[in-house]
Motif scaffolding. Sequence first.
Motif, PDB file in Angstrom:
ATOM      1  N   VAL A 187       0.814  -1.107   0.074  1.00  0.00           N
ATOM      2  CA  VAL A 187       0.181   0.138   0.046  1.00  0.00           C
ATOM      3  C   VAL A 187       0.969   1.315  -0.023  1.00  0.00           C
ATOM      4  N   TYR A 188       0.826   2.305  -1.006  1.00  0.00           N
ATOM      5  CA  TYR A 188       1.405   3.323  -0.999  1.00  0.00           C
ATOM      6  C   TYR A 188       0.601   4.664  -1.190  1.00  0.00           C
ATOM      7  N   GLU A 189       1.156   5.689  -0.648  1.00  0.00           N
ATOM      8  CA  GLU A 189       0.418   6.859  -0.606  1.00  0.00           C
ATOM      9  C   GLU A 189       0.712   8.044  -1.829  1.00  0.00           C
ATOM     10  N   THR A 190       1.900   7.681  -2.299  1.00  0.00           N
ATOM     11  CA  THR A 190       2.404   8.794  -3.068  1.00  0.00           C
ATOM     12  C   THR A 190       2.084   8.416  -4.639  1.00  0.00           C
ATOM     13  N   ASP A 191       1.401   9.608  -5.487  1.00  0.00           N
ATOM     14  CA  ASP A 191       1.059   9.215  -6.848  1.00  0.00           C
ATOM     15  C   ASP A 191       2.164   8.611  -7.711  1.00  0.00           C
ATOM     16  N   ASP A 192       2.984   9.354  -7.466  1.00  0.00           N
ATOM     17  CA  ASP A 192       4.053   9.300  -8.548  1.00  0.00           C
ATOM     18  C   ASP A 192       5.080   8.135  -8.284  1.00  0.00           C
ATOM     19  N   TYR A 193       4.801   7.148  -7.113  1.00  0.00           N
ATOM     20  CA  TYR A 193       5.518   6.288  -6.574  1.00  0.00           C
ATOM     21  C   TYR A 193       5.503   5.060  -7.572  1.00  0.00           C
ATOM     22  N   PRO A 194       6.579   4.296  -8.267  1.00  0.00           N
ATOM     23  CA  PRO A 194       6.654   3.503  -9.112  1.00  0.00           C
ATOM     24  C   PRO A 194       6.187   2.101  -8.466  1.00  0.00           C
ATOM     25  N   ALA A 195       5.030   1.969  -7.685  1.00  0.00           N
ATOM     26  CA  ALA A 195       4.848   0.613  -6.937  1.00  0.00           C
ATOM     27  C   ALA A 195       4.743  -0.516  -7.842  1.00  0.00           C
ATOM     28  N   ASN A 196       3.914  -0.480  -9.138  1.00  0.00           N
ATOM     29  CA  ASN A 196       3.959  -1.675  -9.894  1.00  0.00           C
ATOM     30  C   ASN A 196       5.311  -2.242 -10.328  1.00  0.00           C
ATOM     31  N   LYS A 197       6.222  -1.306 -10.648  1.00  0.00           N
ATOM     32  CA  LYS A 197       7.611  -1.577 -10.966  1.00  0.00           C
ATOM     33  C   LYS A 197       8.233  -2.369 -10.031  1.00  0.00           C
ATOM     34  N   TYR A 198       8.295  -1.830  -8.777  1.00  0.00           N
ATOM     35  CA  TYR A 198       8.711  -2.471  -7.591  1.00  0.00           C
ATOM     36  C   TYR A 198       8.039  -4.117  -7.315  1.00  0.00           C
ATOM     37  N   ILE A 215      -0.470 -17.855  -4.556  1.00  0.00           N
ATOM     38  CA  ILE A 215       0.042 -16.597  -4.154  1.00  0.00           C
ATOM     39  C   ILE A 215      -0.175 -15.670  -5.404  1.00  0.00           C
ATOM     40  N   ILE A 216      -0.453 -14.397  -4.961  1.00  0.00           N
ATOM     41  CA  ILE A 216      -0.836 -13.165  -5.684  1.00  0.00           C
ATOM     42  C   ILE A 216      -0.181 -12.158  -5.268  1.00  0.00           C
ATOM     43  N   PHE A 217      -0.073 -11.108  -6.169  1.00  0.00           N
ATOM     44  CA  PHE A 217       1.067  -9.887  -5.637  1.00  0.00           C
ATOM     45  C   PHE A 217       0.020  -8.754  -6.140  1.00  0.00           C
ATOM     46  N   LYS A 218      -0.171  -7.799  -5.197  1.00  0.00           N
ATOM     47  CA  LYS A 218      -0.963  -6.359  -5.524  1.00  0.00           C
ATOM     48  C   LYS A 218      -0.426  -5.024  -5.089  1.00  0.00           C
ATOM     49  N   THR A 219      -0.561  -3.891  -5.664  1.00  0.00           N
ATOM     50  CA  THR A 219      -0.275  -2.803  -5.046  1.00  0.00           C
ATOM     51  C   THR A 219      -1.722  -1.969  -4.866  1.00  0.00           C
ATOM     52  N   MET A 220      -1.703  -1.000  -4.007  1.00  0.00           N
ATOM     53  CA  MET A 220      -2.882  -0.377  -3.932  1.00  0.00           C
ATOM     54  C   MET A 220      -2.517   1.069  -3.501  1.00  0.00           C
ATOM     55  N   ALA A 221      -3.041   1.933  -4.121  1.00  0.00           N
ATOM     56  CA  ALA A 221      -2.827   3.541  -3.554  1.00  0.00           C
ATOM     57  C   ALA A 221      -4.049   3.897  -2.734  1.00  0.00           C
ATOM     58  N   SER A 222      -3.606   4.722  -1.531  1.00  0.00           N
ATOM     59  CA  SER A 222      -4.442   4.928  -0.453  1.00  0.00           C
ATOM     60  C   SER A 222      -4.072   6.077   0.286  1.00  0.00           C
TER      61      SER A 222
END
Length: 299
Positions: A187-198, A215-222
């Motif tokens: 879970v990440y807060e910064t819009d320009d953070y490259p979460a999917n890449k990481y 097993i699955i891998f997800k990212t989420m902005a919050s």
Amino acid sequence: MKTILYATNCTDNDAHALKYAYRFSSILGANLHVLHVYNLPPIAFSTINPTGSLKKRMHEERMHLLEKYCKKHLKNEFHQNPITTHVVESDSVSASISRLSKVITPDLVIIGMKDSHSNRGYFAGNIANTLLDTITVPLLIVPNSLVYETISTIVYATDFEEVDILSLQKITEIAKPFSALIEVVHVYETDDYPANKYMERFKEAFLKDRAYPEIIFKTMASSSIKSGLLRVLNNEKASMLTMLERKHDWSFSNIFQKDLVKDMEMSLKIPLLVFNKHNKTFQNEGHEYFRENEMLSMP
């Protein structure tokens, strides 16, 4: 997983956590050790019985109380998979758990979650934080009101650290007997953070030379890490949340502080499994693992 240690205060309020620990250990095929810590009442100098005799009698009474308590709440299950009981006279529940852990070397320690009905020890203050600084095994914190159901989904909150991969290996060992889904979430807060890449790099690093089908891998902005994690747990109807306690380390996203683990604990109605990155055993395993495997590298 061979051995699990569970600490109880022998109250009706703690009964659901006892049942959870018993059924959880049974499915994992682990030996369950149940610990009860008690205080010796004040002894007047005028007492007829020597202090040693009183301590022995109190120990025997507490042992009988613990065995009676387990039989009462586990009912017929008590005889299906035998448990080992321990009673200790001490002013500190956390210290007693740590000392016994050094003797029986459990793979996991289970405690009840702090609540307003408790009356001592972790039952009066939250000992989870103390245990994370002293024991070298994962800590599972179980809500005292939780009714056991099979584990179907385990959510792991990652910050893309190398030690997260070692934690996931241990979680896989827990998930397999339940055929549970492991959902790795960032879970990440910064819009320009490259979460999917990481996340993609983290996924590749974990899946290299190992496989677990569920097993699955997800990212989420919050807007906040806590609200994002709670939303994931609710949407997925998660059975368990797992986090790595980092003792205020500064990582590039700086999200998983000890305060967040504590804050999540107080907000959860499901078990919280916590790994301590700074435990020496955990660190040594991690160093050995990463000497033999490619390092996870984020630009």
